[in-house]
Structures are given as C-alpha cells and as structure tokens.
Design a protein around this motif. Sequence first.
Motif, PDB file in Angstrom:
ATOM      1  N   LEU A 174       0.832  -1.212   0.000  1.00  0.00           N
ATOM      2  CA  LEU A 174       0.000   0.000   0.000  1.00  0.00           C
ATOM      3  C   LEU A 174       0.863   1.257   0.000  1.00  0.00           C
ATOM      4  CD1 LEU A 174      -2.880  -0.969   2.449  1.00  0.00           C
ATOM      5  CD2 LEU A 174      -3.014  -0.687  -0.028  1.00  0.00           C
ATOM      6  N   TYR A 175       1.887   1.268   0.828  1.00  0.00           N
ATOM      7  CA  TYR A 175       2.781   2.431   0.839  1.00  0.00           C
ATOM      8  C   TYR A 175       3.484   2.586  -0.507  1.00  0.00           C
ATOM      9  CZ  TYR A 175       2.201   2.982   5.900  1.00  0.00           C
ATOM     10  OH  TYR A 175       1.688   3.204   7.151  1.00  0.00           O
ATOM     11  N   ASP A 176       3.822   1.472  -1.131  1.00  0.00           N
ATOM     12  CA  ASP A 176       4.524   1.504  -2.420  1.00  0.00           C
ATOM     13  C   ASP A 176       3.657   2.051  -3.550  1.00  0.00           C
ATOM     14  OD1 ASP A 176       6.893   0.574  -1.377  1.00  0.00           O
ATOM     15  OD2 ASP A 176       6.575  -1.509  -1.994  1.00  0.00           O
ATOM     16  N   GLU A 177       2.350   2.100  -3.371  1.00  0.00           N
ATOM     17  CA  GLU A 177       1.456   2.632  -4.399  1.00  0.00           C
ATOM     18  C   GLU A 177       1.550   4.155  -4.512  1.00  0.00           C
ATOM     19  OE1 GLU A 177      -2.520   1.299  -3.596  1.00  0.00           O
ATOM     20  OE2 GLU A 177      -2.005  -0.809  -3.904  1.00  0.00           O
ATOM     21  N   VAL A 178       1.998   4.809  -3.470  1.00  0.00           N
ATOM     22  CA  VAL A 178       2.078   6.281  -3.463  1.00  0.00           C
ATOM     23  C   VAL A 178       3.531   6.654  -3.750  1.00  0.00           C
ATOM     24  CG1 VAL A 178       1.666   8.376  -2.126  1.00  0.00           C
ATOM     25  CG2 VAL A 178       0.172   6.396  -1.817  1.00  0.00           C
ATOM     26  N   THR A 179       3.805   7.033  -5.005  1.00  0.00           N
ATOM     27  CA  THR A 179       5.190   7.241  -5.424  1.00  0.00           C
ATOM     28  C   THR A 179       5.490   8.633  -5.955  1.00  0.00           C
ATOM     29  OG1 THR A 179       4.669   6.393  -7.623  1.00  0.00           O
ATOM     30  CG2 THR A 179       5.482   4.796  -5.999  1.00  0.00           C
ATOM     31  N   GLU A 180       4.458   9.430  -6.221  1.00  0.00           N
ATOM     32  CA  GLU A 180       4.717  10.763  -6.749  1.00  0.00           C
ATOM     33  C   GLU A 180       3.586  11.726  -6.406  1.00  0.00           C
ATOM     34  OE1 GLU A 180       4.906  10.878 -11.033  1.00  0.00           O
ATOM     35  OE2 GLU A 180       3.384   9.330 -11.200  1.00  0.00           O
TER      36      GLU A 180
ATOM     37  N   GLY B 237       0.761  14.338  -7.069  1.00  0.00           N
ATOM     38  CA  GLY B 237      -0.237  14.466  -8.118  1.00  0.00           C
ATOM     39  C   GLY B 237      -1.370  15.339  -7.631  1.00  0.00           C
ATOM     40  N   PRO B 238      -2.475  15.380  -8.358  1.00  0.00           N
ATOM     41  CA  PRO B 238      -3.576  16.272  -7.968  1.00  0.00           C
ATOM     42  C   PRO B 238      -4.159  15.931  -6.591  1.00  0.00           C
ATOM     43  CG  PRO B 238      -4.280  14.776  -9.697  1.00  0.00           C
ATOM     44  CD  PRO B 238      -2.791  14.621  -9.556  1.00  0.00           C
ATOM     45  N   HIS B 239      -4.087  14.663  -6.209  1.00  0.00           N
ATOM     46  CA  HIS B 239      -4.654  14.247  -4.928  1.00  0.00           C
ATOM     47  C   HIS B 239      -3.602  13.714  -3.971  1.00  0.00           C
ATOM     48  CE1 HIS B 239      -8.626  14.866  -6.601  1.00  0.00           C
ATOM     49  NE2 HIS B 239      -8.217  14.217  -7.676  1.00  0.00           N
ATOM     50  N   VAL B 240      -2.345  13.834  -4.340  1.00  0.00           N
ATOM     51  CA  VAL B 240      -1.230  13.390  -3.488  1.00  0.00           C
ATOM     52  C   VAL B 240      -0.292  14.576  -3.295  1.00  0.00           C
ATOM     53  CG1 VAL B 240       0.724  11.812  -3.259  1.00  0.00           C
ATOM     54  CG2 VAL B 240      -1.393  11.014  -4.328  1.00  0.00           C
ATOM     55  N   SER B 241      -0.223  15.070  -2.071  1.00  0.00           N
ATOM     56  CA  SER B 241       0.634  16.211  -1.757  1.00  0.00           C
ATOM     57  C   SER B 241       2.028  15.728  -1.361  1.00  0.00           C
ATOM     58  CB  SER B 241       0.024  17.006  -0.596  1.00  0.00           C
ATOM     59  OG  SER B 241       0.078  16.224   0.599  1.00  0.00           O
ATOM     60  N   ALA B 242       2.935  16.683  -1.203  1.00  0.00           N
ATOM     61  CA  ALA B 242       4.275  16.347  -0.721  1.00  0.00           C
ATOM     62  C   ALA B 242       4.181  15.706   0.662  1.00  0.00           C
ATOM     63  CB  ALA B 242       5.150  17.598  -0.679  1.00  0.00           C
ATOM     64  N   HIS B 243       3.259  16.168   1.476  1.00  0.00           N
ATOM     65  CA  HIS B 243       3.056  15.565   2.803  1.00  0.00           C
ATOM     66  C   HIS B 243       2.628  14.104   2.669  1.00  0.00           C
ATOM     67  CE1 HIS B 243       1.868  15.073   6.978  1.00  0.00           C
ATOM     68  NE2 HIS B 243       0.721  14.597   6.530  1.00  0.00           N
ATOM     69  N   ASP B 244       1.695  13.827   1.763  1.00  0.00           N
ATOM     70  CA  ASP B 244       1.244  12.447   1.554  1.00  0.00           C
ATOM     71  C   ASP B 244       2.404  11.571   1.099  1.00  0.00           C
ATOM     72  OD1 ASP B 244      -1.471  13.056   2.156  1.00  0.00           O
ATOM     73  OD2 ASP B 244      -1.813  13.684   0.076  1.00  0.00           O
ATOM     74  N   LEU B 245       3.214  12.077   0.209  1.00  0.00           N
ATOM     75  CA  LEU B 245       4.366  11.321  -0.271  1.00  0.00           C
ATOM     76  C   LEU B 245       5.338  11.035   0.879  1.00  0.00           C
ATOM     77  CD1 LEU B 245       5.730  10.040  -2.716  1.00  0.00           C
ATOM     78  CD2 LEU B 245       6.775  12.259  -3.202  1.00  0.00           C
ATOM     79  N   ALA B 246       5.530  12.011   1.745  1.00  0.00           N
ATOM     80  CA  ALA B 246       6.396  11.818   2.912  1.00  0.00           C
ATOM     81  C   ALA B 246       5.822  10.755   3.852  1.00  0.00           C
ATOM     82  CB  ALA B 246       6.598  13.139   3.650  1.00  0.00           C
ATOM     83  N   VAL B 247       4.510  10.788   4.057  1.00  0.00           N
ATOM     84  CA  VAL B 247       3.866   9.773   4.907  1.00  0.00           C
ATOM     85  C   VAL B 247       4.071   8.382   4.314  1.00  0.00           C
ATOM     86  CG1 VAL B 247       1.621   8.919   5.746  1.00  0.00           C
ATOM     87  CG2 VAL B 247       2.178  11.353   5.920  1.00  0.00           C
ATOM     88  N   ALA B 248       3.928   8.270   2.998  1.00  0.00           N
ATOM     89  CA  ALA B 248       4.120   6.976   2.338  1.00  0.00           C
ATOM     90  C   ALA B 248       5.550   6.482   2.513  1.00  0.00           C
ATOM     91  CB  ALA B 248       3.762   7.076   0.855  1.00  0.00           C
ATOM     92  N   ARG B 249       6.500   7.362   2.339  1.00  0.00           N
ATOM     93  CA  ARG B 249       7.911   6.966   2.464  1.00  0.00           C
ATOM     94  C   ARG B 249       8.260   6.608   3.904  1.00  0.00           C
ATOM     95  NH1 ARG B 249      10.473  11.348  -1.790  1.00  0.00           N
ATOM     96  NH2 ARG B 249       9.880  10.178  -3.662  1.00  0.00           N
ATOM     97  N   ARG B 250       7.754   7.384   4.845  1.00  0.00           N
ATOM     98  CA  ARG B 250       7.999   7.080   6.258  1.00  0.00           C
ATOM     99  C   ARG B 250       7.359   5.754   6.636  1.00  0.00           C
ATOM    100  NH1 ARG B 250       5.926  11.539   8.852  1.00  0.00           N
ATOM    101  NH2 ARG B 250       3.966  10.486   9.154  1.00  0.00           N
ATOM    102  N   GLY B 251       6.121   5.534   6.169  1.00  0.00           N
ATOM    103  CA  GLY B 251       5.442   4.264   6.446  1.00  0.00           C
ATOM    104  C   GLY B 251       6.176   3.096   5.832  1.00  0.00           C
ATOM    105  N   ARG B 252       6.654   3.278   4.615  1.00  0.00           N
ATOM    106  CA  ARG B 252       7.420   2.228   3.936  1.00  0.00           C
ATOM    107  C   ARG B 252       8.661   1.882   4.743  1.00  0.00           C
ATOM    108  NH1 ARG B 252      11.309   0.993   0.228  1.00  0.00           N
ATOM    109  NH2 ARG B 252      10.667  -0.495  -1.369  1.00  0.00           N
ATOM    110  N   GLY B 253       9.375   2.914   5.208  1.00  0.00           N
ATOM    111  CA  GLY B 253      10.573   2.683   6.021  1.00  0.00           C
ATOM    112  C   GLY B 253      10.263   1.941   7.296  1.00  0.00           C
ATOM    113  N   PHE B 254       9.177   2.327   7.952  1.00  0.00           N
ATOM    114  CA  PHE B 254       8.769   1.657   9.183  1.00  0.00           C
ATOM    115  C   PHE B 254       8.505   0.173   8.935  1.00  0.00           C
ATOM    116  CE2 PHE B 254       5.261   0.057  11.754  1.00  0.00           C
ATOM    117  CZ  PHE B 254       5.821   0.136  13.016  1.00  0.00           C
ATOM    118  N   VAL B 255       7.764  -0.135   7.868  1.00  0.00           N
ATOM    119  CA  VAL B 255       7.432  -1.529   7.575  1.00  0.00           C
ATOM    120  C   VAL B 255       8.692  -2.312   7.225  1.00  0.00           C
ATOM    121  CG1 VAL B 255       6.153  -3.092   6.062  1.00  0.00           C
ATOM    122  CG2 VAL B 255       5.062  -0.997   6.873  1.00  0.00           C
TER     123      VAL B 255
END
Length: 173
Positions: free
Chosen positions: A143-149, A151-169
């Motif tokens: 799920l975290y890997d799905e958020v990679t860039e 876009g209109p509905h993905v902010s820089a904050h969302d991308l950071a959350v995805a990367r942080r979550g990916r690192g945690f997992v």
Amino acid sequence: MNDQESADAEKVDTAIQSLAKGSIDAAEAILLEVIANTPEHYSHVIDDTDAVSIKFWDQAEFIHYVMWQKQQGLANKGINWIGNAYPRAHYYMGFICVKRKKFDRAIEFLDKGHMLEPTNPKFAFEKAQALVHSGRKNEALALYDEVTEIGPHVSAHDLAVARRGRGFVLIEL
C-alpha cells in the motif's frame, strides 16, 4: 451538494472534534449515523461546463489541488470546494477501529471509504496501519509503495507519509 450531505459533513467535523477531546464513543456514534446516510451512488467530483466541484477534506487539500492544476496548466475552469462527509466518516471509523485494535473492522471501513474516494491516499495509509498490526506487513508495504509521486490528490506531505510508512514496515520486516 445536497442538504443531507452538508449536514453530515458538519457532523463529521463534530466527530473529529470529539476525537480530539478523547471522546471516542461520542465520535463513533456520530460517524456511524453519518455512514448510514451514505448514498448508494456517490461521486466526490462534479464536473460541469463552468467549474469542477470537489468534496475536499480540508483547506490544505483544496490549496494543493488548485496549485497542482495551475502548475500543470490545467486550471481552465473554476474549482469549487464542497464539504466531504461520507469518505471522511469511513476513514475516521477506520481510524477508531485501529485505535481499538479491531483491525478487520477497520479494513472494512477503510475499503468502503476508498471505494467512495479512490484518489485519496489517506485510506491506504490507515489500512496499512491495520495490516501492520495484524501481522500482514507485506500487504502494508504494498500500500505504501502505491504512493510514489505528487499528483492532484497526493501532496508532498502524503508522499512523505508513504515513504515514512514504507521505512517503518521495512524495519519491522
């Protein structure tokens, strides 16, 4: 947006305030009431000739969308912010269920909310939390890997959350 949805959006705001105060039971009761009103056919975007109306969660999401559209050269019509009721209600019920360690129930609410608003990454992030706590770390990572860039509905904050979550997992694995 119809009158019912406007009233329900205000109820979700009240539920969020209850959560902030630690009144989880009160928030849950409100959210379940709103969820019961979820229409069978729902769209979070209404596009007509003059403007597009989108059911945003908050001002930050609205501003990000407008700025992204302008940066991409796509701001060729007005963008109206409409209050968001039903996807948010499902998200916050999922959040409450994760908090209460009812992970399967959380996933149900989050999946239903995601179906209502498939462009919002918040559902994937909270579902990933439920999956991690359920021992399903590889699914959470996906799920975290799905958020990679951005876009209109993905902010820089969302991308950071995805990367942080990916690192945690990855650390957990």
